[in-house]
Write a protein that holds these residues in place. Structure first.
Motif, PDB file in Angstrom:
ATOM      1  N   ILE A 131      70.455  -7.970 125.807  1.00 48.41           N
ATOM      2  CA  ILE A 131      70.623  -6.525 125.550  1.00 48.41           C
ATOM      3  C   ILE A 131      70.997  -5.793 126.839  1.00 48.41           C
ATOM      4  O   ILE A 131      71.832  -4.898 126.829  1.00 48.41           O
TER       5      ILE A 131
ATOM      6  N   LEU B 219      63.388   1.989 130.928  1.00 44.23           N
ATOM      7  CA  LEU B 219      62.835   0.840 130.214  1.00 44.23           C
ATOM      8  C   LEU B 219      63.365   0.835 128.790  1.00 44.23           C
ATOM      9  O   LEU B 219      63.114   1.760 128.020  1.00 44.23           O
TER      10      LEU B 219
ATOM     11  N   ASP C  17      64.895  -4.437 130.279  1.00 44.55           N
ATOM     12  CA  ASP C  17      64.622  -4.669 128.854  1.00 44.55           C
ATOM     13  C   ASP C  17      63.957  -6.046 128.745  1.00 44.55           C
ATOM     14  O   ASP C  17      64.091  -6.859 129.656  1.00 44.55           O
ATOM     15  N   ILE C  18      63.256  -6.280 127.623  1.00 43.50           N
ATOM     16  CA  ILE C  18      62.666  -7.617 127.482  1.00 43.50           C
ATOM     17  C   ILE C  18      63.729  -8.644 127.100  1.00 43.50           C
ATOM     18  O   ILE C  18      63.538  -9.840 127.264  1.00 43.50           O
TER      19      ILE C  18
ATOM     20  N   SER D 231      60.805  10.129 119.719  1.00 45.46           N
ATOM     21  CA  SER D 231      61.344  11.194 118.859  1.00 45.46           C
ATOM     22  C   SER D 231      60.237  12.050 118.274  1.00 45.46           C
ATOM     23  O   SER D 231      60.481  13.189 117.900  1.00 45.46           O
TER      24      SER D 231
ATOM     25  N   GLY E   1      68.518  -0.431 124.902  1.00 45.83           N
ATOM     26  CA  GLY E   1      69.162  -0.285 123.587  1.00 45.83           C
ATOM     27  C   GLY E   1      70.033   0.957 123.562  1.00 45.83           C
ATOM     28  O   GLY E   1      70.504   1.427 124.607  1.00 45.83           O
ATOM     29  N   THR E   2      70.227   1.505 122.378  1.00 49.07           N
ATOM     30  CA  THR E   2      71.107   2.664 122.189  1.00 49.07           C
ATOM     31  C   THR E   2      70.787   3.779 123.186  1.00 49.07           C
ATOM     32  O   THR E   2      71.669   4.274 123.886  1.00 49.07           O
ATOM     33  N   MET E   3      69.526   4.190 123.245  1.00 47.70           N
ATOM     34  CA  MET E   3      69.164   5.352 124.058  1.00 47.70           C
ATOM     35  C   MET E   3      69.047   5.007 125.538  1.00 47.70           C
ATOM     36  O   MET E   3      69.543   5.731 126.399  1.00 47.70           O
TER      37      MET E   3
ATOM     38  N   GLU F  70      59.834   2.625 118.677  1.00 47.18           N
ATOM     39  CA  GLU F  70      59.052   3.826 118.351  1.00 47.18           C
ATOM     40  C   GLU F  70      57.717   3.429 117.696  1.00 47.18           C
ATOM     41  O   GLU F  70      57.461   3.723 116.518  1.00 47.18           O
TER      42      GLU F  70
ATOM     43  N   ALA G 112      62.384   4.000 126.787  1.00 48.51           N
ATOM     44  CA  ALA G 112      63.163   4.140 125.549  1.00 48.51           C
ATOM     45  C   ALA G 112      63.086   2.826 124.783  1.00 48.51           C
ATOM     46  O   ALA G 112      64.099   2.159 124.542  1.00 48.51           O
ATOM     47  N   ILE G 113      61.865   2.428 124.433  1.00 55.60           N
ATOM     48  CA  ILE G 113      61.681   1.174 123.675  1.00 55.60           C
ATOM     49  C   ILE G 113      61.329   1.528 122.221  1.00 55.60           C
ATOM     50  O   ILE G 113      61.485   2.675 121.812  1.00 55.60           O
TER      51      ILE G 113
ATOM     52  N   LYS H 177      53.956   1.487 122.888  1.00 53.88           N
ATOM     53  CA  LYS H 177      54.179   2.432 124.000  1.00 53.88           C
ATOM     54  C   LYS H 177      52.906   2.563 124.856  1.00 53.88           C
ATOM     55  O   LYS H 177      52.978   2.626 126.078  1.00 53.88           O
TER      56      LYS H 177
ATOM     57  N   ASN I  60      71.322  11.226 120.586  1.00 55.54           N
ATOM     58  CA  ASN I  60      72.308  10.150 120.513  1.00 55.54           C
ATOM     59  C   ASN I  60      73.677  10.700 120.085  1.00 55.54           C
ATOM     60  O   ASN I  60      73.733  11.416 119.094  1.00 55.54           O
TER      61      ASN I  60
ATOM     62  N   HIS J  66      63.094  13.934 125.516  1.00 53.33           N
ATOM     63  CA  HIS J  66      63.754  13.496 124.275  1.00 53.33           C
ATOM     64  C   HIS J  66      65.251  13.788 124.304  1.00 53.33           C
ATOM     65  O   HIS J  66      65.685  14.914 124.088  1.00 53.33           O
ATOM     66  N   PHE J  67      66.008  12.726 124.573  1.00 54.65           N
ATOM     67  CA  PHE J  67      67.473  12.818 124.567  1.00 54.65           C
ATOM     68  C   PHE J  67      67.971  12.647 123.133  1.00 54.65           C
ATOM     69  O   PHE J  67      67.254  12.144 122.272  1.00 54.65           O
TER      70      PHE J  67
ATOM     71  N   ASN K 256      60.966   8.770 125.779  1.00 53.91           N
ATOM     72  CA  ASN K 256      62.052   9.320 124.956  1.00 53.91           C
ATOM     73  C   ASN K 256      61.659   9.339 123.472  1.00 53.91           C
ATOM     74  O   ASN K 256      62.518   9.437 122.603  1.00 53.91           O
TER      75      ASN K 256
HETATM   76  N1  LIG Z   1      68.503   6.109 118.342  1.00 52.97           N
HETATM   77  C1  LIG Z   1      68.350   7.430 118.340  1.00 52.97           C
HETATM   78  O1  LIG Z   1      69.157   8.183 117.755  1.00 52.97           O
HETATM   79  C2  LIG Z   1      67.208   8.052 119.080  1.00 52.97           C
HETATM   80  C3  LIG Z   1      67.287   9.403 119.447  1.00 52.97           C
HETATM   81  C4  LIG Z   1      66.246   9.978 120.201  1.00 52.97           C
HETATM   82  C5  LIG Z   1      65.144   9.215 120.545  1.00 52.97           C
HETATM   83  N2  LIG Z   1      65.069   7.901 120.146  1.00 52.97           N
HETATM   84  C6  LIG Z   1      63.879   7.140 120.563  1.00 52.97           C
HETATM   85  O2  LIG Z   1      64.248   6.350 121.684  1.00 52.97           O
HETATM   86  C7  LIG Z   1      63.502   5.119 121.686  1.00 52.97           C
HETATM   87  C8  LIG Z   1      64.480   3.960 121.692  1.00 52.97           C
HETATM   88  O3  LIG Z   1      65.351   4.070 120.595  1.00 52.97           O
HETATM   89  P1  LIG Z   1      66.701   3.219 120.487  1.00 52.97           P
HETATM   90  O4  LIG Z   1      67.433   3.753 119.321  1.00 52.97           O
HETATM   91  O5  LIG Z   1      67.365   3.144 121.816  1.00 52.97           O
HETATM   92  O6  LIG Z   1      66.117   1.780 120.120  1.00 52.97           O
HETATM   93  P2  LIG Z   1      66.833   0.350 120.259  1.00 52.97           P
HETATM   94  O7  LIG Z   1      66.205  -0.512 119.230  1.00 52.97           O
HETATM   95  O8  LIG Z   1      68.308   0.498 120.287  1.00 52.97           O
HETATM   96  O9  LIG Z   1      66.388  -0.120 121.711  1.00 52.97           O
HETATM   97  C9  LIG Z   1      65.064  -0.415 122.039  1.00 52.97           C
HETATM   98  C10 LIG Z   1      65.082  -1.455 123.131  1.00 52.97           C
HETATM   99  O10 LIG Z   1      63.762  -1.613 123.630  1.00 52.97           O
HETATM  100  C11 LIG Z   1      63.593  -2.982 123.956  1.00 52.97           C
HETATM  101  N3  LIG Z   1      62.155  -3.238 124.017  1.00 52.97           N
HETATM  102  C12 LIG Z   1      61.269  -3.281 123.020  1.00 52.97           C
HETATM  103  N4  LIG Z   1      60.023  -3.498 123.495  1.00 52.97           N
HETATM  104  C13 LIG Z   1      60.141  -3.565 124.855  1.00 52.97           C
HETATM  105  C14 LIG Z   1      59.220  -3.768 125.916  1.00 52.97           C
HETATM  106  N5  LIG Z   1      57.936  -3.933 125.680  1.00 52.97           N
HETATM  107  N6  LIG Z   1      59.708  -3.772 127.173  1.00 52.97           N
HETATM  108  C15 LIG Z   1      61.019  -3.604 127.424  1.00 52.97           C
HETATM  109  N7  LIG Z   1      61.938  -3.417 126.456  1.00 52.97           N
HETATM  110  C16 LIG Z   1      61.494  -3.394 125.183  1.00 52.97           C
HETATM  111  C17 LIG Z   1      64.323  -3.740 122.879  1.00 52.97           C
HETATM  112  O11 LIG Z   1      64.671  -5.042 123.304  1.00 52.97           O
HETATM  113  C18 LIG Z   1      65.564  -2.836 122.663  1.00 52.97           C
HETATM  114  O12 LIG Z   1      66.643  -3.231 123.479  1.00 52.97           O
HETATM  115  C19 LIG Z   1      62.581   5.187 120.464  1.00 52.97           C
HETATM  116  O13 LIG Z   1      61.353   5.707 120.843  1.00 52.97           O
HETATM  117  C20 LIG Z   1      63.336   6.165 119.542  1.00 52.97           C
HETATM  118  O14 LIG Z   1      62.479   6.814 118.620  1.00 52.97           O
HETATM  119  C21 LIG Z   1      66.074   7.302 119.447  1.00 52.97           C
END
Ligand SMILES: NC(=O)c1ccc[n+]([C@@H]2O[C@H](COP(=O)([O-])OP(=O)(O)OC[C@H]3O[C@@H](n4cnc5c(N)ncnc54)[C@H](O)[C@@H]3O)[C@@H](O)[C@H]2O)c1
Length: 207
Positions: free
Chosen positions: A38, A9, A33-34, A119, A12-14, A92, A89-90, A97, A143, A140-141, A117
């Motif tokens: 994306i 779920l 994703d919503i 942090s 995005g990046t993760m 934070e 992974a939505i 959540k 990046n 917790h993966f 996932n």
């Molecule tokens: N970016 C990093 O380096 C990293 C590393 C480890 C953990 N994290 C954690 O991973 C999670 C995601 O981080 P990210 O960097 O991928 O964020 P991101 O902003 O790149 O992606 C988040 C995605 O979640 C989607 N989203 C939001 N609400 C939603 C919902 N209700 N249903 C479905 N999709 C929804 C958004 O459209 C977006 O595409 C966070 O909890 C973050 O703390 C991030």
């Protein structure tokens, strides 16, 4: 427990990275994703990475097609109804959540493990939003997910040992190196890294 199908779920990046490594490891993956745009961007990026690997001779065409066949996209969380594990992974934000985990709890079969996932947020608090706190765990993966080997596995107060073990085994199948972390803010890596960055950042006053 046998894990065959994984829901991811957040694309995005993760989420995109997690979906990629899971499809590469041979799992059936569904990415949701919503934002449709994306998901499309994530899918394009993943396929581009695989194509590049084929062009460089690191992957054969047949394996690329197999990976593509493993990866599907969905339009809502209802598409997770037959998943064995869902990895969230939505954004934070604890309130978001909690709402999402409550909804996942209503959609997924009893046996499904719900992983976050996050942090640094509390797994125990996220798990309390569900009727299955024993089957909620932190995963917790780091990046970029396809490159970084470490995954912190964080049991909440009520997570069963069987669930933590199943997630540790899953990490190994994803070719990652899992470490069990206690539920302190920042777990292991960010607990060490964040104060270090804060102290060494030139914009912060010297102690
Ligand atoms: N970016 C990093 O380096 C990293 C590393 C480890 C953990 N994290 C954690 O991973 C999670 C995601 O981080 P990210 O960097 O991928 O964020 P991101 O902003 O790149 O992606 C988040 C995605 O979640 C989607 N989203 C939001 N609400 C939603 C919902 N209700 N249903 C479905 N999709 C929804 C958004 O459209 C977006 O595409 C966070 O909890 C973050 O703390 C991030």
């Amino acid at each position: 427990m046998e894990i065959k199908k994984i829901g991811v779920l957040g694309a995005g990046t993760m989420g995109a990275g997690i979906a990629q490594v899971a499809a590469e490891a041979g799992f059936s993956v569904i990415l949701v994703d919503i934002e449709t745009a994306i998901i499309e961007k994530a899918l394009k990026g993943i396929k581009k990475a695989w194509k590049k690997a084929v062009e460089k001779g690191k992957l054969d065409e047949g394996e690329m097609q197999k990976r593509e066949g493993n990866l599907a996209t969905g339009s809502s969380m209802a598409d997770f109804k037959d998943c064995d594990v869902v990895i969230e992974a939505i954004v934070e934000k604890i309130e978001v959540k909690k709402v999402v985990f409550k909804e996942l709890d209503g959609i997924c079969p009893e046996h499904t493990i719900l992983a976050s996932n996050t942090s640094a947020l509390s797994i125990t608090e996220i798990a309390a939003a569900t009727g299955r706190p024993d089957r909620v765990v932190g995963m917790h993966f780091f990046n970029p997910v396809p490159v970084m080997k470490l995954v912190e596995v964080i049991p909440g107060a009520e997570t069963s040992e069987a669930v933590s073990s199943a997630i540790v085994e899953l990490c190994k199948k994803l070719k990652k190196e899992p470490v069990l972390a206690r539920e302190f803010p920042g777990f292991i890596v960010n607990r060490i890294l964040v104060p270090y960055i804060t102290e060494t950042c030139s914009e912060n006053p010297a102690p």
